[in-house]
Scaffold this active site. Structure first.
Site, PDB file in Angstrom:
ATOM      1  N   ASP A 130       0.851  -1.201   0.000  1.00  0.00           N
ATOM      2  CA  ASP A 130       0.000   0.000   0.000  1.00  0.00           C
ATOM      3  C   ASP A 130       0.882   1.245   0.000  1.00  0.00           C
ATOM      4  OD1 ASP A 130      -2.386  -1.406   0.143  1.00  0.00           O
ATOM      5  OD2 ASP A 130      -2.659  -1.128   2.289  1.00  0.00           O
ATOM      6  N   ARG A 182      -1.099  -0.837  -8.579  1.00  0.00           N
ATOM      7  CA  ARG A 182      -2.490  -0.506  -8.253  1.00  0.00           C
ATOM      8  C   ARG A 182      -2.578   1.025  -8.291  1.00  0.00           C
ATOM      9  NH1 ARG A 182      -3.745  -1.181  -2.301  1.00  0.00           N
ATOM     10  NH2 ARG A 182      -4.191  -3.369  -2.702  1.00  0.00           N
TER      11      ARG A 182
HETATM   12  P1  FDA Z   1     -14.133   9.273  -5.263  1.00  0.00           P
HETATM   13  O1  FDA Z   1     -13.648   9.628  -3.914  1.00  0.00           O
HETATM   14  O2  FDA Z   1     -14.254  10.349  -6.292  1.00  0.00           O
HETATM   15  O3  FDA Z   1     -15.507   8.511  -5.106  1.00  0.00           O
HETATM   16  C1  FDA Z   1     -16.274   8.082  -6.209  1.00  0.00           C
HETATM   17  C2  FDA Z   1     -17.544   7.434  -5.690  1.00  0.00           C
HETATM   18  O4  FDA Z   1     -17.198   6.250  -4.961  1.00  0.00           O
HETATM   19  C3  FDA Z   1     -18.311   8.274  -4.668  1.00  0.00           C
HETATM   20  O5  FDA Z   1     -19.190   9.154  -5.324  1.00  0.00           O
HETATM   21  C4  FDA Z   1     -19.024   7.203  -3.876  1.00  0.00           C
HETATM   22  O6  FDA Z   1     -20.140   6.716  -4.574  1.00  0.00           O
HETATM   23  C5  FDA Z   1     -18.018   6.094  -3.815  1.00  0.00           C
HETATM   24  N1  FDA Z   1     -17.166   6.185  -2.630  1.00  0.00           N
HETATM   25  C6  FDA Z   1     -15.849   6.533  -2.584  1.00  0.00           C
HETATM   26  N2  FDA Z   1     -15.380   6.458  -1.319  1.00  0.00           N
HETATM   27  C7  FDA Z   1     -16.417   6.079  -0.550  1.00  0.00           C
HETATM   28  C8  FDA Z   1     -16.566   5.828   0.844  1.00  0.00           C
HETATM   29  N3  FDA Z   1     -15.552   5.964   1.694  1.00  0.00           N
HETATM   30  N4  FDA Z   1     -17.787   5.446   1.302  1.00  0.00           N
HETATM   31  C9  FDA Z   1     -18.836   5.294   0.460  1.00  0.00           C
HETATM   32  N5  FDA Z   1     -18.741   5.507  -0.890  1.00  0.00           N
HETATM   33  C10 FDA Z   1     -17.571   5.901  -1.377  1.00  0.00           C
HETATM   34  N6  FDA Z   1      -5.312   5.116  -1.021  1.00  0.00           N
HETATM   35  C11 FDA Z   1      -4.018   5.352  -0.701  1.00  0.00           C
HETATM   36  O7  FDA Z   1      -3.638   6.500  -0.465  1.00  0.00           O
HETATM   37  N7  FDA Z   1      -3.126   4.306  -0.637  1.00  0.00           N
HETATM   38  C12 FDA Z   1      -3.498   3.027  -0.922  1.00  0.00           C
HETATM   39  O8  FDA Z   1      -2.653   2.119  -0.871  1.00  0.00           O
HETATM   40  C13 FDA Z   1      -4.855   2.777  -1.267  1.00  0.00           C
HETATM   41  N8  FDA Z   1      -5.288   1.523  -1.566  1.00  0.00           N
HETATM   42  C14 FDA Z   1      -6.567   1.343  -2.051  1.00  0.00           C
HETATM   43  C15 FDA Z   1      -6.967   0.082  -2.483  1.00  0.00           C
HETATM   44  C16 FDA Z   1      -8.212  -0.081  -3.063  1.00  0.00           C
HETATM   45  C17 FDA Z   1      -8.617  -1.441  -3.559  1.00  0.00           C
HETATM   46  C18 FDA Z   1      -9.088   1.040  -3.211  1.00  0.00           C
HETATM   47  C19 FDA Z   1     -10.408   0.905  -3.884  1.00  0.00           C
HETATM   48  C20 FDA Z   1      -8.700   2.260  -2.749  1.00  0.00           C
HETATM   49  C21 FDA Z   1      -7.458   2.432  -2.153  1.00  0.00           C
HETATM   50  N9  FDA Z   1      -7.068   3.666  -1.662  1.00  0.00           N
HETATM   51  C22 FDA Z   1      -5.738   3.863  -1.307  1.00  0.00           C
HETATM   52  C23 FDA Z   1      -8.071   4.736  -1.421  1.00  0.00           C
HETATM   53  C24 FDA Z   1      -8.177   5.684  -2.590  1.00  0.00           C
HETATM   54  O9  FDA Z   1      -7.004   6.457  -2.679  1.00  0.00           O
HETATM   55  C25 FDA Z   1      -9.389   6.620  -2.443  1.00  0.00           C
HETATM   56  O10 FDA Z   1      -9.255   7.388  -1.288  1.00  0.00           O
HETATM   57  C26 FDA Z   1     -10.731   5.911  -2.407  1.00  0.00           C
HETATM   58  O11 FDA Z   1     -10.771   4.815  -3.248  1.00  0.00           O
HETATM   59  C27 FDA Z   1     -11.875   6.868  -2.821  1.00  0.00           C
HETATM   60  O12 FDA Z   1     -11.661   7.338  -4.116  1.00  0.00           O
HETATM   61  P2  FDA Z   1     -12.487   6.885  -5.416  1.00  0.00           P
HETATM   62  O13 FDA Z   1     -11.476   6.570  -6.473  1.00  0.00           O
HETATM   63  O14 FDA Z   1     -13.401   5.790  -5.113  1.00  0.00           O
HETATM   64  O15 FDA Z   1     -13.193   8.186  -5.938  1.00  0.00           O
END
Ligand code: FDA
Length: 319
Positions: A130, A182
């Site tokens: 991560d 990732r």
């Molecule tokens: P965005 O925040 O724009 O959200 C898009 C949509 O997703 C929202 O409108 C909502 O519907 C849904 N959503 C997103 N977050 C939600 C929540 N908490 N609760 C409910 N709904 C939500 N970060 C990092 O800094 N280091 C890492 O190693 C990782 N590893 C990692 C692994 C995996 C498998 C995932 C999916 C994510 C990570 N992350 C991470 C976290 C990542 O950086 C990010 O903060 C979250 O995925 C939220 O961003 P989105 O890309 O989903 O987009």
């Protein structure tokens, strides 16, 4: 504003002590965390596997403050690897290097990481490192490159965050060394000196980095392993439908087959979308966290979507 507050709280010891002893918060966290015990995480992963979804298992914990705790965390990860192999579940693991000593002593962290990778390689399990806040990015990448030099390329991958300005260069560097990535947006509070301050810029960079990863995947032509354990070069970790649509369209445009990229999401978030992607024939992996140290992970999930807090509170009062 609320995002900053939650990210501040995720690191505040006083808030951790209050919230972790609050029964309501414990119940709220169960939406995002499979449980406090490994058995519960294994059950959650079996359920995902039955629905055609692969997993990456994370034993929660970060920023340990003593070498003994770092050592104990590394030992626990070795046990987890053994358990995954025994159960035959389709799961890798995710590891935060600050959990195995990065902030205390880089040499100790590297030693722990090599032990973990050696066991993972013997058992045929994939390890994803991560990415944490920007103060740890350079050290994390350096440990990753060291692991590649030690011949663990097939066993270990890294995470890149599209909110950092440096990420384009890092992606190129990693791909040149045949690494696997990732891609996520990034979950920490970063200053504008290192990270794009606007969501639109973070999203644009995510799409740009997606094109670099998909192009390389096409060039290399290595799909996800048939058992779902070893991911392809690009793992796109987002719940953002626009980012996913962009990737799907771009893959189609360049003629990349569906098994040469994978989508990743977090446990408990957008399960509908996880299933849609599986139905559409894409590999999907869900990040399954478990353990007693759920507080920082939980508050980062609230920071991403403060509306979650109102959802929990209103459900609580509705009984
Ligand atoms: P965005 O925040 O724009 O959200 C898009 C949509 O997703 C929202 O409108 C909502 O519907 C849904 N959503 C997103 N977050 C939600 C929540 N908490 N609760 C409910 N709904 C939500 N970060 C990092 O800094 N280091 C890492 O190693 C990782 N590893 C990692 C692994 C995996 C498998 C995932 C999916 C994510 C990570 N992350 C991470 C976290 C990542 O950086 C990010 O903060 C979250 O995925 C939220 O961003 P989105 O890309 O989903 O987009």
């Amino acid at each position: 504003m609320l995002r900053s507050l939650f990210i501040y709280l995720s690191k505040a010891g006083w808030a951790r002590r209050i919230v972790m002893n609050w029964g309501v918060a414990q119940r709220m966290s169960s939406r995002f965390v499979a449980g406090e015990h490994l058995d519960q995480a294994v059950e959650a992963i079996k359920g995902l596997n039955d629905r055609g979804i692969n997993a990456t298992l994370d034993h929660l914990g970060e920023n340990v403050t003593s070498p003994e705790t770092a050592q104990a965390a590394a030992e626990e990860i070795l046990n987890i690897l053994d358990r995954i192999a025994e159960e035959g579940i389709r799961s890798g693991i995710s590891v935060k290097l600050s959990q195995i000593g990065l902030v205390l002593d880089k040499a100790l962290c590297e030693k722990n990481l090599l032990k973990i990778l050696t066991r993972a390689q013997q058992l045929g399990i994939y390890v994803r490192i991560d990415m944490e806040d920007s103060s740890l990015v350079e050290h994390t990448l350096s440990c990753y490159f060291q692991a590649l030099e030690h011949g663990f390329g097939g066993t270990v991958g890294i995470v890149i965050q599209s909110y950092l300005y440096r990420s384009g260069d890092d992606v190129r560097r990693i791909l040149n060394q045949e690494g696997t990535i990732r891609l996520c947006k990034g979950a920490y509070k970063e200053p504008p000196s290192v990270a794009y301050p606007k969501k639109q810029q973070v999203d644009q960079n995510f799409d740009h980095l997606t094109t670099l990863l998909l192009d390389r995947s096409l060039e290399v032509g290595e799909p996800i392993s048939p058992d779902g354990v070893f991911p392809p070069i690009p793992a796109l970790a987002t719940h953002d439908e626009d980012r996913i649509d962009f990737a799907v369209d771009y893959a189609k445009k360049i003629g990349l087959s569906k098994d040469m990229l994978e989508f990743q999401m977090l446990y408990g978030i957008r399960t509908d979308l996880q299933h849609e992607l599986v139905e559409a024939g894409f590999p999907v992996r869900v990040y399954v966290p478990y353990g007693e140290q759920w507080y920082p992970y939980f508050t980062r999930r609230l920071a991403e979507r403060p509306a979650n807090l109102w959802f929990f509170i209103s459900n609580y009062f509705r009984g």
